[in-house]
Design a protein around this motif. Structure first.
Motif, PDB file in Angstrom:
ATOM      1  N   VAL A  35     -10.192   8.272 -58.912  1.00  0.00           N
ATOM      2  CA  VAL A  35      -9.784   7.545 -57.713  1.00  0.00           C
ATOM      3  C   VAL A  35      -8.539   6.720 -58.053  1.00  0.00           C
ATOM      4  N   PRO A  36      -7.378   7.382 -58.191  1.00  0.00           N
ATOM      5  CA  PRO A  36      -6.188   6.676 -58.668  1.00  0.00           C
ATOM      6  C   PRO A  36      -5.638   5.617 -57.702  1.00  0.00           C
ATOM      7  N   ASP A  37      -6.027   5.675 -56.426  1.00  0.00           N
ATOM      8  CA  ASP A  37      -5.523   4.687 -55.473  1.00  0.00           C
ATOM      9  C   ASP A  37      -6.365   3.418 -55.426  1.00  0.00           C
ATOM     10  N   ALA A  38      -7.330   3.287 -56.332  1.00  0.00           N
ATOM     11  CA  ALA A  38      -8.171   2.088 -56.382  1.00  0.00           C
ATOM     12  C   ALA A  38      -7.950   1.347 -57.682  1.00  0.00           C
ATOM     13  N   GLN A  39      -8.035   0.033 -57.616  1.00  0.00           N
ATOM     14  CA  GLN A  39      -8.069  -0.783 -58.827  1.00  0.00           C
ATOM     15  C   GLN A  39      -9.532  -0.854 -59.257  1.00  0.00           C
ATOM     16  N   VAL A  40      -9.794  -0.616 -60.545  1.00  0.00           N
ATOM     17  CA  VAL A  40     -11.165  -0.573 -61.054  1.00  0.00           C
ATOM     18  C   VAL A  40     -11.371  -1.721 -62.033  1.00  0.00           C
ATOM     19  N   ILE A  41     -12.403  -2.510 -61.777  1.00  0.00           N
ATOM     20  CA  ILE A  41     -12.808  -3.595 -62.675  1.00  0.00           C
ATOM     21  C   ILE A  41     -14.233  -3.287 -63.101  1.00  0.00           C
ATOM     22  N   SER A  42     -14.514  -3.367 -64.396  1.00  0.00           N
ATOM     23  CA  SER A  42     -15.863  -3.060 -64.860  1.00  0.00           C
ATOM     24  C   SER A  42     -16.442  -4.225 -65.639  1.00  0.00           C
ATOM     25  N   SER A  43     -17.778  -4.296 -65.638  1.00  0.00           N
ATOM     26  CA  SER A  43     -18.469  -5.334 -66.391  1.00  0.00           C
ATOM     27  C   SER A  43     -19.794  -4.773 -66.897  1.00  0.00           C
ATOM     28  N   MET A  44     -20.327  -5.422 -67.913  1.00  0.00           N
ATOM     29  CA  MET A  44     -21.601  -5.024 -68.505  1.00  0.00           C
ATOM     30  C   MET A  44     -22.513  -6.242 -68.494  1.00  0.00           C
ATOM     31  N   LEU A  59     -14.384  -1.239 -57.201  1.00  0.00           N
ATOM     32  CA  LEU A  59     -13.209  -0.455 -56.863  1.00  0.00           C
ATOM     33  C   LEU A  59     -12.601  -1.054 -55.601  1.00  0.00           C
ATOM     34  N   ASP A  60     -11.355  -1.506 -55.694  1.00  0.00           N
ATOM     35  CA  ASP A  60     -10.653  -2.125 -54.574  1.00  0.00           C
ATOM     36  C   ASP A  60      -9.565  -1.159 -54.117  1.00  0.00           C
ATOM     37  N   PHE A  61      -9.642  -0.751 -52.858  1.00  0.00           N
ATOM     38  CA  PHE A  61      -8.705   0.225 -52.318  1.00  0.00           C
ATOM     39  C   PHE A  61      -7.534  -0.430 -51.592  1.00  0.00           C
ATOM     40  N   GLY A  62      -7.209  -1.650 -51.929  1.00  0.00           N
ATOM     41  CA  GLY A  62      -6.013  -2.303 -51.412  1.00  0.00           C
ATOM     42  C   GLY A  62      -6.289  -3.334 -50.350  1.00  0.00           C
ATOM     43  N   ALA A  63      -5.911  -4.544 -50.648  1.00  0.00           N
ATOM     44  CA  ALA A  63      -5.995  -5.670 -49.716  1.00  0.00           C
ATOM     45  C   ALA A  63      -7.402  -5.848 -49.153  1.00  0.00           C
ATOM     46  N   GLY A  64      -8.409  -5.420 -49.896  1.00  0.00           N
ATOM     47  CA  GLY A  64      -9.780  -5.611 -49.447  1.00  0.00           C
ATOM     48  C   GLY A  64     -10.176  -4.755 -48.264  1.00  0.00           C
ATOM     49  N   ARG A  65      -9.359  -3.749 -47.903  1.00  0.00           N
ATOM     50  CA  ARG A  65      -9.677  -2.890 -46.756  1.00  0.00           C
ATOM     51  C   ARG A  65     -11.007  -2.188 -46.970  1.00  0.00           C
ATOM     52  N   THR A  66     -11.153  -1.556 -48.123  1.00  0.00           N
ATOM     53  CA  THR A  66     -12.408  -0.906 -48.493  1.00  0.00           C
ATOM     54  C   THR A  66     -12.716  -1.269 -49.940  1.00  0.00           C
ATOM     55  N   LEU A  67     -13.939  -1.708 -50.179  1.00  0.00           N
ATOM     56  CA  LEU A  67     -14.411  -2.022 -51.515  1.00  0.00           C
ATOM     57  C   LEU A  67     -15.613  -1.138 -51.818  1.00  0.00           C
ATOM     58  N   MET A  68     -15.728  -0.728 -53.072  1.00  0.00           N
ATOM     59  CA  MET A  68     -16.921  -0.023 -53.532  1.00  0.00           C
ATOM     60  C   MET A  68     -17.445  -0.750 -54.759  1.00  0.00           C
ATOM     61  N   ASN A  79     -31.015   4.789 -62.650  1.00  0.00           N
ATOM     62  CA  ASN A  79     -30.900   4.069 -61.391  1.00  0.00           C
ATOM     63  C   ASN A  79     -29.422   3.913 -61.079  1.00  0.00           C
ATOM     64  N   LEU A  80     -29.074   4.200 -59.852  1.00  0.00           N
ATOM     65  CA  LEU A  80     -27.678   4.160 -59.430  1.00  0.00           C
ATOM     66  C   LEU A  80     -27.619   3.570 -58.031  1.00  0.00           C
ATOM     67  N   ARG A  81     -26.686   2.669 -57.812  1.00  0.00           N
ATOM     68  CA  ARG A  81     -26.456   2.120 -56.476  1.00  0.00           C
ATOM     69  C   ARG A  81     -24.958   2.111 -56.228  1.00  0.00           C
ATOM     70  N   LEU A  82     -24.558   2.696 -55.104  1.00  0.00           N
ATOM     71  CA  LEU A  82     -23.158   2.666 -54.693  1.00  0.00           C
ATOM     72  C   LEU A  82     -23.097   1.998 -53.332  1.00  0.00           C
ATOM     73  N   MET A  83     -22.384   0.873 -53.269  1.00  0.00           N
ATOM     74  CA  MET A  83     -22.199   0.150 -52.012  1.00  0.00           C
ATOM     75  C   MET A  83     -20.740   0.288 -51.591  1.00  0.00           C
ATOM     76  N   VAL A  84     -20.541   0.651 -50.328  1.00  0.00           N
ATOM     77  CA  VAL A  84     -19.200   0.783 -49.767  1.00  0.00           C
ATOM     78  C   VAL A  84     -19.082  -0.196 -48.612  1.00  0.00           C
ATOM     79  N   LEU A  85     -18.060  -1.012 -48.637  1.00  0.00           N
ATOM     80  CA  LEU A  85     -17.792  -1.977 -47.566  1.00  0.00           C
ATOM     81  C   LEU A  85     -16.412  -1.680 -47.006  1.00  0.00           C
ATOM     82  N   THR A  86     -16.309  -1.604 -45.676  1.00  0.00           N
ATOM     83  CA  THR A  86     -15.004  -1.337 -45.070  1.00  0.00           C
ATOM     84  C   THR A  86     -14.762  -2.271 -43.892  1.00  0.00           C
ATOM     85  N   GLN A  87     -13.500  -2.580 -43.663  1.00  0.00           N
ATOM     86  CA  GLN A  87     -13.119  -3.397 -42.516  1.00  0.00           C
ATOM     87  C   GLN A  87     -13.054  -2.574 -41.240  1.00  0.00           C
TER      88      GLN A  87
END
Length: 180
Positions: A35-44, A59-68, A79-87
């Motif tokens: 996903v090259p158009d997203a900034q990725v920040i990871s933590s443990m 994963l931030d897709f620019g200006a907070g428009r869509t976050l994952m 166990n896996l959880r993927l949350m997607v938030l969009t404006q």
């Protein structure tokens, strides 16, 4: 004496929780590539459910428009959880492609749900009538066939649009794979 027994039992549970059978894989580089158009920040860290190790990726897709937010917390099972938030009022085609690209980086998704029709499941959720601020849940067996009977996927869509809310839609995919 009872306190010592309780402490010993808690110590045993904690040591068992830390001796995990299912390893966590660092997905940071794979996500950056997928996903090259997203900034990725990871933590443990550890999950809120105990001492299970957990990796979290934002994963931030620019200006907070869509976050994952992708979370893996594995110990006895995957166990896996993927949350997607969009404006936006609904998920755009690009959002769905990004969700699929993110999931392609996750080994348990590939192993258990390689033939998934995630877009079909999300479309089915979109066709369900819901009031503003309501949540729609779909157990996605009809769309996502797991490789084993001990795996399950649940998709929840929530209309989170409200005055002052930074997002209009929320989509959460929760996957548990493997058995105890």
């Amino acid at each position: 004496m009872a306190c010592l027994r309780i402490a010993a039992a808690l110590s045993l549970v904690a040591s068992q929780a830390l001796a995990c059978d299912v390893p966590l894989t660092d997905l940071h580089d794979a996500l950056v590539t997928a996903v090259p158009d997203a900034q990725v920040i990871s933590s443990m860290g550890t999950s809120q459910f105990g001492a299970e190790p957990m990796r979290r990726y934002l994963l931030d897709f620019g200006a907070g428009r869509t976050l994952m937010v992708l979370e893996e917390y594995n110990c006895r099972i995957n166990n896996l959880r993927l949350m997607v938030l969009t404006q936006d009022a609904s998920f755009a085609e690009g959002d769905l492609r990004s969700v699929e690209a993110v999931l392609q980086t996750v080994p348990v998704w590939q192993a258990q749900f390689a033939k998934a029709d995630l877009t079909g499941a999300i479309d089915a959720l979109a066709r369900v009538e819901g009031d503003n601020g309501t949540s729609v849940t779909l157990v996605v067996d009809a769309f996502i066939e797991a490789a084993s009977l001990t795996s399950e996927a649940v998709l929840v869509a929530t209309d989170v649009s409200a005055p002052g809310s930074p997002f209009a839609q929320s989509l959460v995919l929760t996957v548990s794979a493997g058995g105890l």
